[in-house]
Design an enzyme around this catalytic site. Structure first.
Site, PDB file in Angstrom:
ATOM      1  N   LYS A  13     -14.067   1.914  15.172  1.00 53.56           N
ATOM      2  CA  LYS A  13     -12.843   0.905  15.228  1.00 53.56           C
ATOM      3  C   LYS A  13     -12.292   1.128  16.596  1.00 53.56           C
ATOM      4  O   LYS A  13     -11.748   0.144  17.339  1.00 53.56           O
ATOM      5  CB  LYS A  13     -11.737   1.518  14.122  1.00 53.56           C
ATOM      6  CG  LYS A  13     -11.256   0.453  13.549  1.00 53.56           C
ATOM      7  CD  LYS A  13     -10.567   1.395  12.244  1.00 53.56           C
ATOM      8  CE  LYS A  13     -11.161   1.166  11.101  1.00 53.56           C
ATOM      9  NZ  LYS A  13     -10.298   1.705   9.729  1.00 53.56           N
ATOM     10  N   ASN A  29       0.637  -1.271   0.085  1.00 57.36           N
ATOM     11  CA  ASN A  29      -0.063  -0.185  -0.160  1.00 57.36           C
ATOM     12  C   ASN A  29       0.897   1.297  -0.097  1.00 57.36           C
ATOM     13  O   ASN A  29       2.068   1.095  -0.057  1.00 57.36           O
ATOM     14  CB  ASN A  29      -0.973  -0.027   1.171  1.00 57.36           C
ATOM     15  CG  ASN A  29       0.054   0.071   2.481  1.00 57.36           C
ATOM     16  OD1 ASN A  29       0.453   0.965   2.858  1.00 57.36           O
ATOM     17  ND2 ASN A  29      -0.554  -1.089   3.189  1.00 57.36           N
TER      18      ASN A  29
HETATM   19  O1  C5P Z   1      -9.010  -1.933  10.861  1.00 54.02           O
HETATM   20  P1  C5P Z   1      -7.838  -1.069  10.410  1.00 54.02           P
HETATM   21  O2  C5P Z   1      -6.873  -1.788   9.433  1.00 54.02           O
HETATM   22  O3  C5P Z   1      -8.498   0.046   9.594  1.00 54.02           O
HETATM   23  O4  C5P Z   1      -7.290  -0.545  11.575  1.00 54.02           O
HETATM   24  C1  C5P Z   1      -5.915   0.453  11.598  1.00 54.02           C
HETATM   25  C2  C5P Z   1      -5.348   0.255  12.927  1.00 54.02           C
HETATM   26  O5  C5P Z   1      -5.128  -0.973  13.236  1.00 54.02           O
HETATM   27  C3  C5P Z   1      -3.951   0.913  12.696  1.00 54.02           C
HETATM   28  O6  C5P Z   1      -3.510   1.137  13.942  1.00 54.02           O
HETATM   29  C4  C5P Z   1      -3.364  -0.394  12.176  1.00 54.02           C
HETATM   30  O7  C5P Z   1      -1.841  -0.230  12.499  1.00 54.02           O
HETATM   31  C5  C5P Z   1      -3.861  -1.429  13.159  1.00 54.02           C
HETATM   32  N1  C5P Z   1      -3.694  -2.924  12.271  1.00 54.02           N
HETATM   33  C6  C5P Z   1      -3.138  -3.981  12.792  1.00 54.02           C
HETATM   34  N2  C5P Z   1      -3.217  -5.118  12.208  1.00 54.02           N
HETATM   35  C7  C5P Z   1      -3.843  -5.312  11.098  1.00 54.02           C
HETATM   36  C8  C5P Z   1      -4.913  -4.251  10.634  1.00 54.02           C
HETATM   37  C9  C5P Z   1      -4.603  -2.949  11.212  1.00 54.02           C
HETATM   38  O8  C5P Z   1      -2.356  -3.607  14.042  1.00 54.02           O
HETATM   39  N3  C5P Z   1      -3.729  -6.476  10.796  1.00 54.02           N
END
Ligand code: C5P
Length: 393
Positions: free
Chosen positions: A335, A208
């Protein structure tokens, strides 16, 4: 507005004196007021005129300078300073500091000071390793004098080893860190940053646009506030901080394992990384040959690092980031609740990724706290101030 910091930069006799010129330039650029004081030996290596031009002020080289209004430069100059920095500090000058000698302006200033003293040693590696120098350094540390460096590498004399003065950029970072309030002193902070790379075959991957700049800024700012920082990073497009423990974890799986191995004794966990939500179910060991047929890749869900850390029995204070393209605050708050986080930072994905600036809103149990648009480092400092206050509740 905060008053600009003011330092006395003491230059002693050593070839690294040339680096002090660049240091003065950087300090002035960073709005730190610099008064240069040089020993007689320093003037053999670089001229006071150079330093005067760069600092924009007359340089003091002797005790008996009639231009000091009260005739007592050792009192006057040290009282005006927030810190004295000696760069380069020769082995001889370090020995003088240990014994409280005051036989020239700079050593007298150091003895008469009522501010912090930071010393950046610069010498040949044999001189540095000599037990006498090591005893002297230990004594300065006991006397609460900060020792910056030295670095290791090729020396002016051609030898290779420890003793080189730190580069001007590194000294600037340490001097700025010295002036930060130590809001996170004694705290251990674990941070994830950057983009993960989910390999499809040896040359192709799903990733990404995260640059890692926000996570790196938070790591640097946390270090400057006194924290012991571990930075677990995927792919980043910015230099990693030098004073933090940096561990590479390229994929979501590797990042998960690395975080879990390092989280046990942490006080704060900040998940800034843009972790892939999906990873190829099969990672081909060889490059997939192209054909005329469409290619389907089965993607499996990755584990949520942040949610799992926040659910640990002795979870650290957990901070998440929510990068959204729409319904920013609603999705971010959802979230925060779903992942059981005390704090989440909401930002607009398309604006935040890759940019040097950001505009964020902090969401916690007390509601929304919007921050003004600013450089990522300033945002990082604000987030950490909020963390320092909230985590001590
Ligand atoms: O649910 P989402 O991916 O949007 O959430 C973002 C947050 O969760 C960020 O702080 C990201 O670093 C963390 N995250 C994580 N592990 C994942 C996905 C997101 O720690 N697999």
């Amino acid at each position: 507005m905060q008053k600009n910091k003011s330092i006395v930069l003491g230059i002693t006799g050593g070839i690294a004196a040339y680096k002090a010129a660049e240091l003065v330039r950087l300090l002035v650029k960073n709005n730190i007021d610099v008064q240069v004081v040089m020993t007689e030996a320093a003037c053999q290596f670089i001229t006071p005129i150079t330093m005067q031009a760069l600092s924009g002020k007359p340089v003091y080289t002797g005790m008996w300078d009639a231009s000091i209004p009260n005739g007592m430069p050792h009192i006057e100059l040290s009282r005006l300073a927030d810190a004295i920095v000696i760069a380069p500090a020769s082995a001889d000058f370090i020995a003088k500091l240990v014994h409280g000698r005051a036989d020239d302006l700079l050593s007298t200033l150091c003895l008469a000071r009522d501010c912090a003293l930071l010393v950046a040693p610069a010498m040949n590696k044999q001189m540095w390793e000599n037990p006498a120098t090591q005893r002297n350094i230990a004594q300065l540390k006991t006397d609460s004098i900060a020792i910056l460096g030295p670095d290791s590498g090729e020396q002016a004399c051609g030898e290779i080893g420890l003793g080189r003065m730190l580069e001007a950029e590194d000294l600037l970072t340490l001097i700025k860190a010295h002036f930060q309030p130590k809001l996170l002193q004694g705290k251990k902070v674990l941070i994830t940053a950057g983009a993960t790379l989910e390999m499809i075959d040896p040359v192709r991957a799903i990733t990404n646009l995260s640059s890692g700049k926000m996570g790196i800024a938070i790591a640097q700012a946390a270090y400057e506030m006194g924290a012991e920082v571990t930075l677990i990073h995927g792919k980043v497009d910015a230099p990693l901080p030098k004073s933090t423990r940096n561990i590479s974890a390229p994929s979501a799986d590797a990042m998960y394992e690395t975080v879990m191995c390092n989280v046990a004794d942490q006080d704060v966990f900040i998940g800034v990384a843009a972790v892939a939500d999906y990873t190829p179910a099969q990672k081909s060991g060889h490059k997939i040959k192209k054909s005329e047929q469409a290619l389907s890749i089965q993607l499996n869900r990755t584990k949520d690092i942040l949610a799992d850390v926040a659910s640990l029995p002795n979870a650290p204070f957990c901070v998440g980031f929510a990068a959204e393209t729409d319904h920013l605050l609603t999705y971010a708050e959802q979230k925060r609740i779903a992942k059981k986080l005390p704090l989440i930072v909401a930002n607009t994905a398309t604006e935040a990724m890759g940019s040097d600036e950001n505009e964020v809103t902090l969401l916690d149990k007390n509601g929304a706290h919007p921050l003004e648009r600013a450089q990522k480092f300033a945002i990082a400092q604000e987030i950490l101030r909020h963390v320092a206050l909230s985590s001590s509740d």
